[in-house]
Write a protein that holds these residues in place. Structure first.
Motif, PDB file in Angstrom:
ATOM      1  N   ARG A 219      -6.748 -11.144   2.543  1.00 29.43           N
ATOM      2  CA  ARG A 219      -7.993 -10.580   2.017  1.00 29.43           C
ATOM      3  C   ARG A 219      -8.465  -9.401   2.861  1.00 29.43           C
TER       4      ARG A 219
ATOM      5  N   GLN B  60      -6.619  -7.414   4.692  1.00 23.64           N
ATOM      6  CA  GLN B  60      -5.658  -6.319   4.738  1.00 23.64           C
ATOM      7  C   GLN B  60      -5.599  -5.481   3.481  1.00 23.64           C
ATOM      8  N   SER B  61      -6.254  -5.927   2.425  1.00 24.13           N
ATOM      9  CA  SER B  61      -6.078  -5.204   1.184  1.00 24.13           C
ATOM     10  C   SER B  61      -7.265  -5.417   0.259  1.00 24.13           C
ATOM     11  N   THR B  62      -7.426  -4.503  -0.658  1.00 24.03           N
ATOM     12  CA  THR B  62      -8.512  -4.625  -1.625  1.00 24.03           C
ATOM     13  C   THR B  62      -8.050  -5.415  -2.851  1.00 24.03           C
ATOM     14  N   TYR B  63      -6.763  -5.752  -2.888  1.00 20.54           N
ATOM     15  CA  TYR B  63      -6.263  -6.526  -4.026  1.00 20.54           C
ATOM     16  C   TYR B  63      -6.914  -7.908  -4.009  1.00 20.54           C
ATOM     17  N   PRO B  64      -7.328  -8.411  -5.161  1.00 18.07           N
ATOM     18  CA  PRO B  64      -7.776  -9.803  -5.192  1.00 18.07           C
ATOM     19  C   PRO B  64      -6.641 -10.726  -4.743  1.00 18.07           C
TER      20      PRO B  64
ATOM     21  N   ARG C 261       0.834  -1.212   0.000  1.00 17.62           N
ATOM     22  CA  ARG C 261       0.000   0.000   0.000  1.00 17.62           C
ATOM     23  C   ARG C 261       0.864   1.255   0.000  1.00 17.62           C
TER      24      ARG C 261
END
Ligand SMILES: Nc1nc2c(ncn2[C@@H]2O[C@H](COP(=O)(O)OP(=O)(O)O)[C@@H](O)[C@H]2O)c(=O)[nH]1
Ligand SMILES: [Mg+2]
Length: 302
Positions: free
Chosen positions: A213, A215-219, A180
């Motif tokens: 999942r 901790q982040s919006t990344y797939p 991030r």
């Protein structure tokens, strides 16, 4: 000139190809009649290359119905029909790793090639202009942290690590925080080798994924790294990993060390998972995206 990828792939698959090609030449050479014995021996040859009984039967049945006798006059004609049939059974899907942004967890048994695959993929993604962070969540062995660090240095990408014995989920937490901060678009996480028969370690992976999942919006994608030389045994492991983790694809390594390269066909048939990368050696350039037609040609040798 250094060999092209197709040359390296072909050379890696030479043991499998020699076996299939020799057998086909022998059984075709026995005479012009393409009878039951021919089909049975062809099926045995495919099973011998680890394509699996079910897929081998289907391939032979398809060749049998689609070909008139004169179409398979010589070994070359058989090999061409076989190559087309194999290619049509392999998934041809967009590259899972092309998504951006993306977090990928690499899982599998010890020695499958997880750490080196993370290193190779990090290097090639960084070279093509992506912003990569790698996370060293194999905290069981100090050597694993060391090994990934070497790859990260070579790939010139940041690495996030903690001391040996740390919680792998904590490493993932830190890795995504770093991603991030730096605006990285590709996060690659190495994990410790584990047997599919260990429920605790499978739970640990699920926790790692949950944290990734959250901790982040990344797939978040989970790829199983599988050693092709383990054959049908490796396939059974893959089934168990898939059942436990709902995998998104396979990285198949060590195709250069085996006469059982047909395992690719069995993976496609039994698991229906995309083969995201294939490895034919230890060097950086020995891991590449999987192309069904190219692979079938190199496997069967037309
Ligand atoms: N011949 C060959 N060796 C490979 C390939 N991929 C990985 N290796 C080797 O396999 C060994 C184990 O790899 P490693 O990444 O440490 O496995 P891990 O335990 O799953 O992390 C290393 O010596 C790698 O260089 C491959 O495609 N071909
Ligand atoms: Mg490792």
């Amino acid at each position: 000139m250094s060999p092209t990828w197709f040359e390296r792939l072909s050379s890696g698959l030479s043991r499998t190809r020699d076996q299939i090609g020799d057998r086909v030449a022998t059984i075709v050479g026995r005479g012009p009649a393409v009878g039951e014995a021919f089909w049975e021996e062809l099926e045995e040859t495919l099973i011998g290359a680890d394509m699996g009984a079910a897929a081998s039967m289907e391939i032979v049945a398809a060749l049998k119905t689609s070909s008139r006798r004169e179409d398979l006059a010589d070994a070359q004609a058989v090999l061409e029909a076989l190559s087309a049939s194999v290619a049509s059974r392999l998934p041809d899907v967009p590259d899972v790793l092309a998504a951006s942004p993306l977090t990928v967890l690499f899982v599998g048994v010890n020695g499958a090639g997880k750490t080196t695959s993370v290193g190779k993929i990090a290097a090639s993604a960084a070279a093509s202009g992506r912003s990569v962070v790698v996370g060293s969540a194999d905290t069981y062995r100090a050597a694993a942290i060391e090994q990934l660090r070497e790859w990260a240095v070579r790939a010139n990408v940041p690495i996030v690590e903690r001391e040996r014995g740390a919680d792998p989920a904590a490493v993932v937490f830190d890795t995504l925080a770093r991603a991030r901060e730096t605006g990285a678009d590709l996060v690659l996480v190495d994990t410790a080798g584990r047997l599919h028969t260990s429920p605790d370690l499978m739970d640990e992976l699920r926790k790692v994924r949950r944290v990734a999942r959250a901790q982040s919006t990344y797939p978040v994608r989970s790829l199983l790294v599988m050693d092709a030389t383990t054959g049908q045994n490796g396939l059974a492991q893959a089934r168990a990993f898939h059942a436990a983790l709902d995998l998104d694809g396979i990285v198949l390594t060590k195709l250069d060390g085996t006469a059982k390269g047909g395992i690719v066909v069995a993976i496609a048939h039994d698991l229906g998972l995309p083969i995201v990368r294939i490895g034919v050696g230890e060097k950086l350039e020995d891991l590449r995206a999987f192309d069904p037609h190219e692979f079938a040609r190199a496997l069967v040798g037309t």
